[in-house]
Each structure stands twice: as structure tokens, then as C-alpha cells.
Design a protein around this motif. Structure first.
Motif, PDB file in Angstrom:
ATOM      1  N   ALA A 329      -0.970  11.843  -7.578  1.00  0.00           N
ATOM      2  CA  ALA A 329      -1.118  11.470  -8.992  1.00  0.00           C
ATOM      3  C   ALA A 329       0.157  10.803  -9.504  1.00  0.00           C
ATOM      4  CB  ALA A 329      -1.442  12.711  -9.816  1.00  0.00           C
ATOM      5  N   ALA A 330       1.307  11.279  -9.046  1.00  0.00           N
ATOM      6  CA  ALA A 330       2.587  10.753  -9.535  1.00  0.00           C
ATOM      7  C   ALA A 330       2.778   9.293  -9.160  1.00  0.00           C
ATOM      8  CB  ALA A 330       3.742  11.586  -8.970  1.00  0.00           C
ATOM      9  N   GLN A 331       2.069   8.843  -8.131  1.00  0.00           N
ATOM     10  CA  GLN A 331       2.255   7.457  -7.695  1.00  0.00           C
ATOM     11  C   GLN A 331       1.371   6.471  -8.449  1.00  0.00           C
ATOM     12  OE1 GLN A 331       2.609   6.712  -3.371  1.00  0.00           O
ATOM     13  NE2 GLN A 331       2.233   8.899  -3.260  1.00  0.00           N
ATOM     14  N   LYS A 332       0.294   6.989  -9.036  1.00  0.00           N
ATOM     15  CA  LYS A 332      -0.684   6.081  -9.684  1.00  0.00           C
ATOM     16  C   LYS A 332      -0.026   5.121 -10.691  1.00  0.00           C
ATOM     17  CE  LYS A 332      -5.291   8.047  -9.267  1.00  0.00           C
ATOM     18  NZ  LYS A 332      -6.475   8.531  -9.973  1.00  0.00           N
ATOM     19  N   PRO A 333       0.831   5.619 -11.607  1.00  0.00           N
ATOM     20  CA  PRO A 333       1.405   4.683 -12.596  1.00  0.00           C
ATOM     21  C   PRO A 333       2.345   3.645 -11.987  1.00  0.00           C
ATOM     22  CG  PRO A 333       1.722   6.992 -13.254  1.00  0.00           C
ATOM     23  CD  PRO A 333       1.249   7.000 -11.845  1.00  0.00           C
ATOM     24  N   GLU A 334       2.705   3.807 -10.729  1.00  0.00           N
ATOM     25  CA  GLU A 334       3.681   2.890 -10.123  1.00  0.00           C
ATOM     26  C   GLU A 334       3.020   1.676  -9.473  1.00  0.00           C
ATOM     27  OE1 GLU A 334       6.891   3.217 -10.529  1.00  0.00           O
ATOM     28  OE2 GLU A 334       6.739   5.163 -11.544  1.00  0.00           O
ATOM     29  N   GLY A 335       1.713   1.563  -9.585  1.00  0.00           N
ATOM     30  CA  GLY A 335       1.023   0.372  -9.095  1.00  0.00           C
ATOM     31  C   GLY A 335       0.640   0.459  -7.627  1.00  0.00           C
ATOM     32  N   ARG A 336       0.300  -0.686  -7.069  1.00  0.00           N
ATOM     33  CA  ARG A 336      -0.252  -0.739  -5.707  1.00  0.00           C
ATOM     34  C   ARG A 336       0.741  -0.214  -4.676  1.00  0.00           C
ATOM     35  NH1 ARG A 336      -4.876  -0.490  -4.285  1.00  0.00           N
ATOM     36  NH2 ARG A 336      -4.862  -1.983  -2.586  1.00  0.00           N
ATOM     37  N   LYS A 361      10.145  -2.795   4.983  1.00  0.00           N
ATOM     38  CA  LYS A 361      11.052  -3.610   4.156  1.00  0.00           C
ATOM     39  C   LYS A 361      11.272  -4.990   4.762  1.00  0.00           C
ATOM     40  CE  LYS A 361      13.272  -0.070   1.446  1.00  0.00           C
ATOM     41  NZ  LYS A 361      14.416   0.806   1.234  1.00  0.00           N
ATOM     42  N   ASN A 362      11.007  -5.097   6.043  1.00  0.00           N
ATOM     43  CA  ASN A 362      11.057  -6.401   6.685  1.00  0.00           C
ATOM     44  C   ASN A 362       9.942  -7.302   6.135  1.00  0.00           C
ATOM     45  OD1 ASN A 362      12.101  -8.190   8.525  1.00  0.00           O
ATOM     46  ND2 ASN A 362      10.633  -7.608  10.129  1.00  0.00           N
ATOM     47  N   ILE A 363       8.852  -6.686   5.709  1.00  0.00           N
ATOM     48  CA  ILE A 363       7.723  -7.455   5.151  1.00  0.00           C
ATOM     49  C   ILE A 363       7.908  -7.645   3.642  1.00  0.00           C
ATOM     50  CG2 ILE A 363       5.206  -7.455   4.819  1.00  0.00           C
ATOM     51  CD1 ILE A 363       5.088  -5.851   7.482  1.00  0.00           C
ATOM     52  N   VAL A 364       8.261  -6.572   2.949  1.00  0.00           N
ATOM     53  CA  VAL A 364       8.503  -6.695   1.493  1.00  0.00           C
ATOM     54  C   VAL A 364       9.860  -6.060   1.170  1.00  0.00           C
ATOM     55  CG1 VAL A 364       7.702  -6.106  -0.816  1.00  0.00           C
ATOM     56  CG2 VAL A 364       6.038  -6.614   0.949  1.00  0.00           C
ATOM     57  N   ASN A 365      10.830  -6.917   1.033  1.00  0.00           N
ATOM     58  CA  ASN A 365      12.159  -6.428   0.694  1.00  0.00           C
ATOM     59  C   ASN A 365      12.091  -5.779  -0.687  1.00  0.00           C
ATOM     60  OD1 ASN A 365      14.831  -6.004   0.948  1.00  0.00           O
ATOM     61  ND2 ASN A 365      15.459  -8.090   0.402  1.00  0.00           N
ATOM     62  N   GLY A 366      12.686  -4.605  -0.817  1.00  0.00           N
ATOM     63  CA  GLY A 366      12.671  -3.947  -2.131  1.00  0.00           C
ATOM     64  C   GLY A 366      11.487  -3.019  -2.333  1.00  0.00           C
ATOM     65  N   ALA A 367      10.620  -2.915  -1.307  1.00  0.00           N
ATOM     66  CA  ALA A 367       9.497  -1.964  -1.426  1.00  0.00           C
ATOM     67  C   ALA A 367      10.072  -0.554  -1.592  1.00  0.00           C
ATOM     68  CB  ALA A 367       8.624  -2.033  -0.179  1.00  0.00           C
ATOM     69  N   ARG A 368       9.320   0.271  -2.316  1.00  0.00           N
ATOM     70  CA  ARG A 368       9.804   1.645  -2.560  1.00  0.00           C
ATOM     71  C   ARG A 368       9.069   2.609  -1.630  1.00  0.00           C
ATOM     72  NH1 ARG A 368       8.607   1.712  -8.800  1.00  0.00           N
ATOM     73  NH2 ARG A 368       6.800   0.568  -8.027  1.00  0.00           N
ATOM     74  N   PRO A 387       7.648  -3.280  -5.010  1.00  0.00           N
ATOM     75  CA  PRO A 387       8.896  -3.302  -5.771  1.00  0.00           C
ATOM     76  C   PRO A 387       8.555  -3.302  -7.254  1.00  0.00           C
ATOM     77  CG  PRO A 387       8.887  -5.020  -4.075  1.00  0.00           C
ATOM     78  CD  PRO A 387       7.514  -4.448  -4.110  1.00  0.00           C
ATOM     79  N   GLU A 388       9.402  -2.707  -8.057  1.00  0.00           N
ATOM     80  CA  GLU A 388       9.109  -2.551  -9.484  1.00  0.00           C
ATOM     81  C   GLU A 388       8.735  -3.867 -10.166  1.00  0.00           C
ATOM     82  OE1 GLU A 388      12.336  -0.123 -10.768  1.00  0.00           O
ATOM     83  OE2 GLU A 388      11.107   0.723 -12.386  1.00  0.00           O
ATOM     84  N   THR A 389       9.379  -4.954  -9.727  1.00  0.00           N
ATOM     85  CA  THR A 389       9.184  -6.235 -10.423  1.00  0.00           C
ATOM     86  C   THR A 389       8.062  -7.081  -9.820  1.00  0.00           C
ATOM     87  OG1 THR A 389      10.887  -7.079  -8.987  1.00  0.00           O
ATOM     88  CG2 THR A 389      11.564  -6.456 -11.215  1.00  0.00           C
ATOM     89  N   MET A 390       7.443  -6.632  -8.730  1.00  0.00           N
ATOM     90  CA  MET A 390       6.401  -7.456  -8.081  1.00  0.00           C
ATOM     91  C   MET A 390       5.014  -7.100  -8.648  1.00  0.00           C
ATOM     92  SD  MET A 390       5.447  -7.814  -4.040  1.00  0.00           S
ATOM     93  CE  MET A 390       6.856  -8.748  -3.513  1.00  0.00           C
TER      94      MET A 390
END
Ligand SMILES: Cc1cc2nc3c(=O)[nH]c(=O)nc-3n(C[C@H](O)[C@H](O)[C@H](O)COP(=O)(O)OP(=O)(O)OC[C@H]3O[C@@H](n4cnc5c(N)ncnc54)[C@H](O)[C@@H]3O)c2cc1C
Length: 462
Positions: A329-336, A361-368, A387-390
Motif C-alpha cells: 500500500a505504501a508504494q501506491k502513491p509513488e506511481g508505477r 539502474k542501468n536501464i533507468v538511472n535514478g530508479a528507486r 524516479p520521482e520526476t519521471m
């Protein structure tokens, strides 16, 4: 929709078993994580094994397809119909028998796990399977997915808790062996076929299940640990020193941050650590808390953990568990996010975490990276959040590649791409590519022999 068909089902199972009201059906067509949205001409809700049998026979004679559904908490989309008739087992909700001396409980498929646990507790026994969805997940669904949860190291997965099953087969016959026996070596152990089969080989209508003694004492602790290697070592040290571990769950720093931010929870430790472990100990003797305190002090002294706190009462223990169990549930607001439910040998968890992070991270730099789960049985829920901004749409285009890269790491370490949620429709592609061909062929042969019309859950697994 065929009116004649509805009439025939009404004659078979009564008016209240045939549901056509869109508002009543809607919640059954949406998956918990909003990843699958289905459709169905109508929903059938039988209230007995005999009614399930009538439905299956009729569908066989008329070449109709069924998708079984229990609590609709499955995370791989197998319970969501896409045009098939939805068969909901929620009205098969009786506990037929409890026998504490045999340590056996017989429950129908639609019984909700929490109700089963409560029924066992009312008889001074315990049913040990425990997971965050236990307020909705049903016995039939748990068996069909061979569910795991937090107590697997000590009590095993659902498969280890089953003594017998009652199943309606695609040919309309009933396989029934609601046994109380712990030992029975008469030929093939047929019940095993239906456990983890994700509803593709039969409709489970009831099960006899193992119950056991309730623990008298329990201690719940949170530990701050700086790396995954130390977490694995702590698991083994604590097990040796207390012989009482029933759960050992971890959350990485990002997971805990999402929990604190999105669940409104408090960090029970004074600061954030690279890993936080939730450890549950249970035992029959009153000295358990002292033993646990001594073991944790030694870990602190030896520098294996950086911090520890022990729940002082049930409310505090529940708040620790709330953080861990709220991870999805905690991840839902953080998007895909690209989600993975993988297992590796326990000793390989540190290297898995390191390599999977590099690969993602090699595929999406900044992924959480949100890693949490059941370290004590090697099962990590490994989620790569955007990533927060993607924007979600942009991240969506990377998910397949991330799945593939993470699964490559898993397989290279001798792991499994689906530890406890199953294949359903979500993991079909990866499963069919990675499963050795002879295994896949054997599974398809079994499916064709038992369900030649591909009537049950026709889009799951293959
Ligand atoms: C917050 C959350 C936490 C979770 N944690 C865990 C966890 O720790 N461990 C874990 O293993 N899972 C976990 N899950 C996943 C889920 O709860 C399990 O997969 C559970 O076993 C599904 O039970 P259900 O009754 O909801 O089944 P459903 O979702 O309704 O169905 C799941 C599958 O079983 C089939 N099925 C259902 N009933 C029957 C039946 N009677 N006969 C034949 N086939 C049937 C369906 O067709 C489908 O393929 C979690 C889910 C959520 C939402």
C-alpha cells in the motif's frame, strides 16, 4: 448476454447464485494493484460443492470457460476474467469441522484466512499461515497460489499445511480426500497437483488443513542493520541462540521511507538504517523475552546490528507489523513500479540485491529500489519504482526490460522468478521463456489430460 443461458444457470443454482448487477460484479473485475481490469457476462456464486459440480458439468457440455475467484487479492491477474464467466467461491464459507486432537480443520474454499485463524484460536489451536491480505484472501485462493507469507521458515508454505482436498474436476467428477492423516503413501499424492495450479486443473471446494499448538509467549523486535550480509548472519545467530524465530522480515531504507511517508507510520528506531528487520520470536517458556534481549545485546556488542527495539505491548508489536505489512500500500502513491516476487538461496540475497540494483539502474538511472520481504526463506519483493520526476507513462516503457534484467540476475543465482504469487497472466511470458522445455511440456500434457477443453482459467500459466 444470452438470456437463455442465465435461465439455465438459475435453474441449476438458484436466482441468488447468478449475479448480473454490474455494481455487484465491478469489485471482482479490478485487481488490487489496479493492474488488471476484466469483463465477464455474469458472475456465478454457488453455495455448495454440488452447485459447483453442476456449473462445471454444464460449462463442459456447452463449451463455456470459467475463471475461479476467491478473495481477489492475487497479484498476478489470474483471478480476473477477460470475457470468461466469473466463478466466485465466496459463498462456500463454512468451516465444516475442527478436530483439535487430530490437529485438523476442514474448511470450504471461500473461508477467509482470518476467519480460519480465529476458528482455530477459539479451539486453542493455531493455523500458522500469516500474510498481509489475510482479511480477504480465501482458502481456495491460498491453496491455488500455494501462498507463503511471513511464517514460511518455521511452518512452510500452504502446501505443507494441507492434509487433503476436495476438488471439482473439469469433467464434473469430484476428487475428494478430506483426510486427517499425516501419513498416507498410497499411490500418487494427487492433491499436490491442485496446490499452486492457479485454478487451471480444478475448482477447489474444501480442504483439510493442519493446525498446531498456540505459542504462549511472543516477542517482536525491530533491528537496524547496515548491510544485507549482516542481516543474513543475524537470522542464523538469533535462530541458534533463541531457537524461537517464527518471522524475520526486512525492509530496505527506501521501503521504510515510503512506509513512514505514505502510511503515516513512525520509525520505531531512532534513525533510518540501510536495512530494518522485523523479527518475531515465539515459544512456550516465560524466559523468552530475557533470552531475546540477551541475544540482541550480543549482536549490538559484536557490531552485527546498529540498533534494536523490542515491542513493549501488543499495540506496539502491531505497529511494527503495520509498517511491514503496509509495504504494498505504501508504494501506491509513488506511481508505477516494475514488481518482482523472487527467491534466491538465502546466502545469495546480498549479491542479488547488489546485482539487481545495478541491472535496474542501468536501464533507468535514478530508479528507486524498494526491497522488502521474507529474507528467512530467501523471498524478496523487489520493486523498482520510477524516479520521482519521471512520468508513469514514460517509466511504463522500461518495465519489460527491467523485469527481464532482474530475472536474469535471479536465474543466474539459482533462484525463482516467482516465489509465492504465482505466474497468472502477469508472468506468463517470462515463465514460458525461462522454464526448461521438458518441464513446460509436462505441465501442458497434464493440463490437456485433465482439462482437455481448456475450460478452467484458460489464460493462466501458458
Ligand atoms: C497486501 C497484500 C499482501 C500479500 N502478501 C502475500 C504474501 O505475503 N504471501 C503470498 O503468498 N501472497 C501474498 N499476497 C497475494 C495473495 O494474497 C495470495 O496470492 C492469495 O493466496 C490469494 O488468495 P485469494 O483468495 O485472494 O485468491 P484470488 O486472488 O481470488 O485468486 C488467486 C488465484 O487462485 C485461483 N483460485 C481462487 N480460488 C480458487 C478455487 N477455489 N479453486 C481454484 N482456483 C482458485 C484464481 O483463479 C487465481 O488464479 C498478498 C496480496 C496482497 C494484496
Amino acid at each position: 448476454m444470452e438470456i437463455g443461458l442465465l435461465e439455465k444457470f438459475r435453474n441449476l443454482i438458484g436466482d441468488d447464485g447468478v449475479i448480473t448487477d454490474g455494481d455487484l460484479i465491478a469489485p471482482h473485475l479490478k485487481e488490487w494493484r489496479d493492474r488488471y481490469f476484466g469483463n465477464t457476462p455474469f458472475m456465478l456464486a454457488p453455495n455448495s460443492t454440488a452447485q459447483v459440480q453442476e456449473i462445471v458439468k454444464f460449462c463442459g457440455q456447452n463449451h463455456l470457460k470459467l475463471v475461479s475467484q476467491g478473495g481477489n487479492t492475487g497479484l498476478v491477474g489470474g483471478q480476473i476474467p477477460m470475457g470468461e464467466i466469473l466463478l466466485s467461491l465466496h459463498r462456500l464459507n463454512k468451516i465444516r469441522e475442527i478436530n483439535p486432537l487430530d490437529d485438523c480443520i476442514i474448511a470450504e474454499a471461500g473461508v477467509i484466512l482470518e476467519n480460519l485463524q480465529n476458528a482455530a484460536a477459539a479451539n486453542n489451536r493455531r493455523f500458522p499461515l500469516t500474510l498481509a491480505s489475510q482479511g480477504s484472501a480465501t482458502i481456495g485462493g491460498l491453496i491455488s497460489t500455494n501462498a507463503g507469507g511471513v511464517h514460511v521458515r518455521k511452518f512452510g508454505m500452504m502446501r505443507q499445511l494441507i492434509l487433503g482436498l476436495e476438488v471439482v474436476l473439469p469433467n464434473g467428477e469430484i476428487y475428494s480426500e478430506l483426510s486427517a492423516l499425516r501419513k498416507d503413501n498410497t499411490g500418487y499424492d494427487l492433491k499436490q497437483l491442485f496446490i499452486g495450479a492457479e485454478g487451471t486443473l480444478g475448482v477447489i471446494t474444501a480442504a483439510s488443513l493442519k493446525i498446531s499448538a498456540r505459542p504462549k509467549y511472543s516477542v517482536v523486535a525491530m533491528l537496524g542493520i547496515e548491510n544485507a550480509q549482516m542481516a543474513v548472519e543475524c537470522l542464523h545467530i538469533l535462530e541458534e541462540q533463541t531457537a524461537a524465530i517464527t518471522a524475520f522480515e526486512i525492509m530496505n531504507k527506501q521501503a521504510l521511507q515510503f512506509g513512514i511517508k505514505n502510511l503515516g507510520a513512525r520509525n520505531p528506531l531512532s534513525e533510518l538504517h540501510n536495512f530494518t528487520a522485523l523479527v518475531e520470536f515465539e515459544g512456550a517458556f516465560a524466559d523468552l523475552p530475557i533470552k531475546v534481549e540477551e541475544a540482541l545485546s550480543k549482536l549490538l556488542e559484536d557490531g552485527k546490528i546498529s540498533d534494536a527495539t523490542i515491542a513493549q505491548n501488543d499495540a506496539q508489536a502491531n505497529s511494527f507489523w503495520h509498517l511491514r505489512e503496509g509495504m504494498s500500500a505504501a508504494q501506491k502513491p509513488e506511481g508505477r513500479a516494475a514488481k518482482h516476487d523472487v527467491s534466491v538461496p538465502i546466502s545469495k540475497i546480498p549479491v542479488f540485491l547488489e546485482r539487481a540494483e545495478a541491472a535496474a539502474k542501468n536501464i533507468v538511472n535514478g530508479a528507486r529500489i524498494v526491497a522488502f520481504g521474507h529474507i528467512s526463506d530467501g523471498n524478496i519483493h523487489y520493486d523498482v519504482a520510477r524516479p520521482e520526476t519521471m512520468p508513469d507513462d514514460e517509466f511504463q516503457s522500461f518495465i519489460k526490460d527491467i523485469n527481464h534484467a532482474v530475472n536474469d540476475v535471479v536465474v543466474s543465482l539459482g533462484g525463482s522468478i516467482s516465489a509465492e504469487h504465482g505466474i497468472g497472466v502477469a508472468r506468463k511470458d517470462e515463465f514460458c521463456v525461462r522454464e526448461p522445455k521438458p518441464h513446460l511440456e509436462l505441465m501442458k500434457t497434464l493440463k490437456a489430460a485433465i482439462d482437455p477443453q481448456n475450460m478452467l482459467n484458460p489464460r493462466s500459466l501458458f
